[in-house]
Design a protein around this motif. Structure first.
Motif, PDB file in Angstrom:
ATOM      1  N   ARG A 117       0.816  -1.209   0.000  1.00  0.00           N
ATOM      2  CA  ARG A 117       0.000   0.000   0.000  1.00  0.00           C
ATOM      3  C   ARG A 117       0.853   1.263   0.000  1.00  0.00           C
ATOM      4  NH1 ARG A 117      -1.577   2.581   4.958  1.00  0.00           N
ATOM      5  NH2 ARG A 117      -0.483   1.771   6.776  1.00  0.00           N
ATOM      6  N   ALA A 118       2.142   1.145   0.363  1.00  0.00           N
ATOM      7  CA  ALA A 118       3.022   2.312   0.373  1.00  0.00           C
ATOM      8  C   ALA A 118       3.153   2.938  -1.012  1.00  0.00           C
ATOM      9  CB  ALA A 118       4.400   1.924   0.905  1.00  0.00           C
ATOM     10  N   ILE A 119       3.087   2.100  -2.036  1.00  0.00           N
ATOM     11  CA  ILE A 119       3.242   2.586  -3.403  1.00  0.00           C
ATOM     12  C   ILE A 119       2.101   3.522  -3.789  1.00  0.00           C
ATOM     13  CG2 ILE A 119       1.970   0.813  -4.689  1.00  0.00           C
ATOM     14  CD1 ILE A 119       5.526   1.896  -5.554  1.00  0.00           C
ATOM     15  N   GLU A 120       0.971   3.447  -3.072  1.00  0.00           N
ATOM     16  CA  GLU A 120      -0.193   4.266  -3.384  1.00  0.00           C
ATOM     17  C   GLU A 120      -0.095   5.681  -2.830  1.00  0.00           C
ATOM     18  OE1 GLU A 120      -3.670   2.299  -1.993  1.00  0.00           O
ATOM     19  OE2 GLU A 120      -3.160   0.381  -2.890  1.00  0.00           O
ATOM     20  N   ALA A 121       0.842   5.924  -1.933  1.00  0.00           N
ATOM     21  CA  ALA A 121       0.914   7.225  -1.264  1.00  0.00           C
ATOM     22  C   ALA A 121       1.415   8.305  -2.214  1.00  0.00           C
ATOM     23  CB  ALA A 121       1.816   7.131  -0.047  1.00  0.00           C
ATOM     24  N   ALA A 122       0.580   9.310  -2.444  1.00  0.00           N
ATOM     25  CA  ALA A 122       0.975  10.415  -3.316  1.00  0.00           C
ATOM     26  C   ALA A 122       2.133  11.204  -2.711  1.00  0.00           C
ATOM     27  CB  ALA A 122      -0.212  11.339  -3.558  1.00  0.00           C
ATOM     28  N   MET A 123       2.124  11.355  -1.383  1.00  0.00           N
ATOM     29  CA  MET A 123       3.202  12.056  -0.693  1.00  0.00           C
ATOM     30  C   MET A 123       3.310  11.533   0.732  1.00  0.00           C
ATOM     31  SD  MET A 123       5.687  14.193  -0.785  1.00  0.00           S
ATOM     32  CE  MET A 123       5.382  14.837  -2.431  1.00  0.00           C
ATOM     33  N   VAL A 124       4.518  11.149   1.128  1.00  0.00           N
ATOM     34  CA  VAL A 124       4.786  10.690   2.489  1.00  0.00           C
ATOM     35  C   VAL A 124       5.558  11.791   3.194  1.00  0.00           C
ATOM     36  CG1 VAL A 124       5.857   8.909   3.920  1.00  0.00           C
ATOM     37  CG2 VAL A 124       4.904   8.314   1.680  1.00  0.00           C
ATOM     38  N   PHE A 128      -7.979   8.539 -14.583  1.00  0.00           N
ATOM     39  CA  PHE A 128      -9.150   8.294 -15.441  1.00  0.00           C
ATOM     40  C   PHE A 128     -10.283   9.273 -15.150  1.00  0.00           C
ATOM     41  CE2 PHE A 128      -7.231   3.951 -15.134  1.00  0.00           C
ATOM     42  CZ  PHE A 128      -6.860   3.847 -16.473  1.00  0.00           C
ATOM     43  N   PHE A 129     -10.185   9.998 -14.030  1.00  0.00           N
ATOM     44  CA  PHE A 129     -11.281  10.868 -13.607  1.00  0.00           C
ATOM     45  C   PHE A 129     -10.903  12.349 -13.666  1.00  0.00           C
ATOM     46  CE2 PHE A 129     -11.802   6.722 -11.767  1.00  0.00           C
ATOM     47  CZ  PHE A 129     -13.146   6.454 -11.991  1.00  0.00           C
ATOM     48  N   LYS A 130      -9.959  12.677 -14.520  1.00  0.00           N
ATOM     49  CA  LYS A 130      -9.543  14.060 -14.676  1.00  0.00           C
ATOM     50  C   LYS A 130     -10.718  14.926 -15.135  1.00  0.00           C
ATOM     51  CE  LYS A 130      -6.040  16.979 -16.842  1.00  0.00           C
ATOM     52  NZ  LYS A 130      -4.860  17.015 -17.743  1.00  0.00           N
ATOM     53  N   GLY A 131     -11.001  15.969 -14.366  1.00  0.00           N
ATOM     54  CA  GLY A 131     -12.083  16.892 -14.707  1.00  0.00           C
ATOM     55  C   GLY A 131     -13.468  16.389 -14.384  1.00  0.00           C
ATOM     56  N   LEU A 132     -13.575  15.244 -13.723  1.00  0.00           N
ATOM     57  CA  LEU A 132     -14.882  14.668 -13.397  1.00  0.00           C
ATOM     58  C   LEU A 132     -15.175  14.811 -11.897  1.00  0.00           C
ATOM     59  CD1 LEU A 132     -14.652  11.393 -15.527  1.00  0.00           C
ATOM     60  CD2 LEU A 132     -15.670  13.590 -16.172  1.00  0.00           C
ATOM     61  N   GLU A 133     -16.345  14.330 -11.475  1.00  0.00           N
ATOM     62  CA  GLU A 133     -16.739  14.373 -10.072  1.00  0.00           C
ATOM     63  C   GLU A 133     -16.565  12.987  -9.459  1.00  0.00           C
ATOM     64  OE1 GLU A 133     -20.554  16.068  -9.341  1.00  0.00           O
ATOM     65  OE2 GLU A 133     -20.170  17.876 -10.531  1.00  0.00           O
ATOM     66  N   VAL A 134     -15.888  12.930  -8.305  1.00  0.00           N
ATOM     67  CA  VAL A 134     -15.651  11.650  -7.653  1.00  0.00           C
ATOM     68  C   VAL A 134     -16.047  11.706  -6.182  1.00  0.00           C
ATOM     69  CG1 VAL A 134     -13.757  11.068  -9.210  1.00  0.00           C
ATOM     70  CG2 VAL A 134     -13.259  12.215  -7.042  1.00  0.00           C
ATOM     71  N   THR A 135     -16.224  10.531  -5.610  1.00  0.00           N
ATOM     72  CA  THR A 135     -16.612  10.394  -4.210  1.00  0.00           C
ATOM     73  C   THR A 135     -15.609   9.508  -3.496  1.00  0.00           C
ATOM     74  OG1 THR A 135     -18.943  10.559  -4.841  1.00  0.00           O
ATOM     75  CG2 THR A 135     -18.459   9.704  -2.641  1.00  0.00           C
ATOM     76  N   VAL A 136     -15.215   9.908  -2.291  1.00  0.00           N
ATOM     77  CA  VAL A 136     -14.334   9.101  -1.442  1.00  0.00           C
ATOM     78  C   VAL A 136     -15.127   8.647  -0.231  1.00  0.00           C
ATOM     79  CG1 VAL A 136     -12.259   9.080  -0.013  1.00  0.00           C
ATOM     80  CG2 VAL A 136     -12.264  10.328  -2.191  1.00  0.00           C
ATOM     81  N   ILE A 137     -15.136   7.349   0.023  1.00  0.00           N
ATOM     82  CA  ILE A 137     -15.868   6.786   1.163  1.00  0.00           C
ATOM     83  C   ILE A 137     -14.883   6.496   2.287  1.00  0.00           C
ATOM     84  CG2 ILE A 137     -17.529   5.065   1.921  1.00  0.00           C
ATOM     85  CD1 ILE A 137     -18.436   6.725  -0.498  1.00  0.00           C
ATOM     86  N   GLY A 138     -15.040   7.181   3.429  1.00  0.00           N
ATOM     87  CA  GLY A 138     -14.135   6.987   4.550  1.00  0.00           C
ATOM     88  C   GLY A 138     -13.952   8.275   5.320  1.00  0.00           C
ATOM     89  N   SER A 139     -13.215   8.200   6.435  1.00  0.00           N
ATOM     90  CA  SER A 139     -13.051   9.406   7.241  1.00  0.00           C
ATOM     91  C   SER A 139     -11.684   9.520   7.903  1.00  0.00           C
ATOM     92  CB  SER A 139     -14.118   9.451   8.339  1.00  0.00           C
ATOM     93  OG  SER A 139     -13.987   8.352   9.218  1.00  0.00           O
ATOM     94  N   GLY A 140     -10.845   8.499   7.838  1.00  0.00           N
ATOM     95  CA  GLY A 140      -9.548   8.534   8.490  1.00  0.00           C
ATOM     96  C   GLY A 140      -8.474   9.177   7.632  1.00  0.00           C
ATOM     97  N   ASP A 141      -7.222   9.061   8.077  1.00  0.00           N
ATOM     98  CA  ASP A 141      -6.100   9.660   7.355  1.00  0.00           C
ATOM     99  C   ASP A 141      -5.941   9.086   5.952  1.00  0.00           C
ATOM    100  OD1 ASP A 141      -5.566  11.241   9.506  1.00  0.00           O
ATOM    101  OD2 ASP A 141      -3.609  10.373   9.974  1.00  0.00           O
ATOM    102  N   GLU A 142      -6.193   7.784   5.808  1.00  0.00           N
ATOM    103  CA  GLU A 142      -6.064   7.163   4.488  1.00  0.00           C
ATOM    104  C   GLU A 142      -7.063   7.771   3.517  1.00  0.00           C
ATOM    105  OE1 GLU A 142      -7.174   2.855   3.259  1.00  0.00           O
ATOM    106  OE2 GLU A 142      -5.065   2.821   3.807  1.00  0.00           O
ATOM    107  N   ALA A 143      -8.307   7.921   3.948  1.00  0.00           N
ATOM    108  CA  ALA A 143      -9.335   8.538   3.107  1.00  0.00           C
ATOM    109  C   ALA A 143      -8.996   9.995   2.820  1.00  0.00           C
ATOM    110  CB  ALA A 143     -10.698   8.430   3.785  1.00  0.00           C
ATOM    111  N   ALA A 144      -8.470  10.694   3.823  1.00  0.00           N
ATOM    112  CA  ALA A 144      -8.103  12.097   3.643  1.00  0.00           C
ATOM    113  C   ALA A 144      -6.992  12.248   2.613  1.00  0.00           C
ATOM    114  CB  ALA A 144      -7.681  12.700   4.978  1.00  0.00           C
ATOM    115  N   ASN A 145      -5.986  11.374   2.691  1.00  0.00           N
ATOM    116  CA  ASN A 145      -4.905  11.423   1.706  1.00  0.00           C
ATOM    117  C   ASN A 145      -5.416  11.105   0.306  1.00  0.00           C
ATOM    118  OD1 ASN A 145      -2.287  12.083   2.893  1.00  0.00           O
ATOM    119  ND2 ASN A 145      -2.600  10.299   4.195  1.00  0.00           N
ATOM    120  N   ASP A 146      -6.325  10.148   0.215  1.00  0.00           N
ATOM    121  CA  ASP A 146      -6.916   9.809  -1.085  1.00  0.00           C
ATOM    122  C   ASP A 146      -7.680  11.012  -1.651  1.00  0.00           C
ATOM    123  OD1 ASP A 146      -5.884   7.288  -0.896  1.00  0.00           O
ATOM    124  OD2 ASP A 146      -7.772   6.303  -0.388  1.00  0.00           O
TER     125      ASP A 146
END
Length: 313
Positions: free
Chosen positions: A44-51, A145-163
């Motif tokens: 999952r570390a590879i998914e982090a946009a910024m550490v 794939f969602f550039k310029g579109l509307e997206v939803t993030v489900i969650g509330s912790g730090d992982e969801a916030a980073n996403d």
């Protein structure tokens, strides 16, 4: 299954921060070390946009770059990394541990389990149907794939916030849906999100269904307090509900886990099986890259002591 053809001092299953750090330590000590990774190098570390909280990088570092550096360091000390090579069975019945993959069979005196964790599922209608068609668990992988579109993030912790923070740089609008009364993230992340004009959060809301035709078009949510339903148009749904340990194979091999599947270890990262150690998210310790790395180092040091002791006997 094939007989073991290659012998190592230590086999490490999983190449996230814990497994790679274990590889660095074991190989540097001078032990013949094999690291096996079947899915995603770096976990999952590879998914982090910024550490921003890994020591030694005051300006932050991307997860991908951090993993690349750890991988290069592991190889420099002589560890052998096989990727992708999925482990399908582990035999711990004898003093020598046997690890079978789809390609080969290996044996070693010591084994370090660092299989990490996988994202929790939302378990609502439409989640499986639209996987890859608007439903994702990895913004780094699929966000473009969602550039310029509307997206939803489900969650509330730090992982969801980073996403969500990552997606605000790509999407036209990002909506976070949380079943909590308030956002359960660090203050630094909360402030960053509040500064984003294309971000909003809906609290006390439960997702009832993900809807669409050939792709996601909307989600239906329910207000937890009023039980009122509403449909929110969206082009993509990113599910960020935390992680569950990936320990099914090791459970079958006889390694003890707790009620949620976390491998039980002592302060020396030892499991209930002599010569088998575990580190990282599969132990549900700190669930952070830095704690995973620390556990990986401890596991490798203790495993090397075990290997040297068994060689003398």
């Amino acid at each position: 299954m094939p007989m073991a053809k290659k012998t190592y001092d230590i086999i490490i299953v999983g190449a996230g921060p814990a497994g790679l750090t274990a590889g660095i330590y074991a190989a540097r000590i001078g032990l013949k070390t094999l690291i096996l990774e079947g899915t995603l190098l770096g976990g999952r570390a590879i998914e982090a946009a910024m550490v921003e909280n890994f020591p030694g990088f005051p300006d932050g570092i991307t997860g991908a770059e951090l993993i690349q550096r750890m991988t290069d360091q592991t190889k420099r000390f002589g560890a052998e990394l096989k990727f992708p090579e999925e482990v399908i069975n582990i035999n711990l019945n004898d003093e020598t541990k046997i690890v079978n993959t789809k390609k080969e069979a290996y044996q070693a005196q010591a084994l370090i389990i660092s299989t990490g964790a996988q994202r929790k599922k939302l378990l609502v209608p439409g989640e499986s149907k639209f996987l890859g068609q608007g439903v994702s668990y990895c913004p780094i992988c699929d966000g473009a794939f969602f550039k310029g579109l509307e997206v939803t993030v489900i969650g509330s912790g730090d992982e969801a916030a980073n996403d969500a923070l990552f997606l605000t740089k790509i999407a036209r609008k990002v909506t976070m849906i949380s079943s909590k009364e308030e956002m359960e993230m660090s203050e630094a992340l909360r402030k960053k999100l509040e500064e984003k004009k294309n971000f909003q959060v809906l609290l006390d809301a439960r997702v009832k269904a993900i809807e669409g035709d050939t792709a996601v078009k909307a989600i239906t949510i329910v207000d937890i307090k009023t039980n009122k339903q509403q449909k929110i148009p969206t082009d993509g749904v990113f599910i960020s509900l935390g992680r569950v340990p990936m320990t099914q194979i090791v459970q079958k091999a006889g390694i003890e886990v707790d009620k949620i599947g976390c491998i039980k270890v002592d302060r020396r990262q030892r499991t209930n099986v002599e010569g088998v150690f575990a580190a990282g998210d599969c132990t549900c310790g700190g669930m952070q890259m830095v704690t995973a790395a620390g556990e990986g180092a401890t596991a490798a040091i203790r495993a090397s002591t075990y290997v040297k002791r068994t060689k003398k006997s």
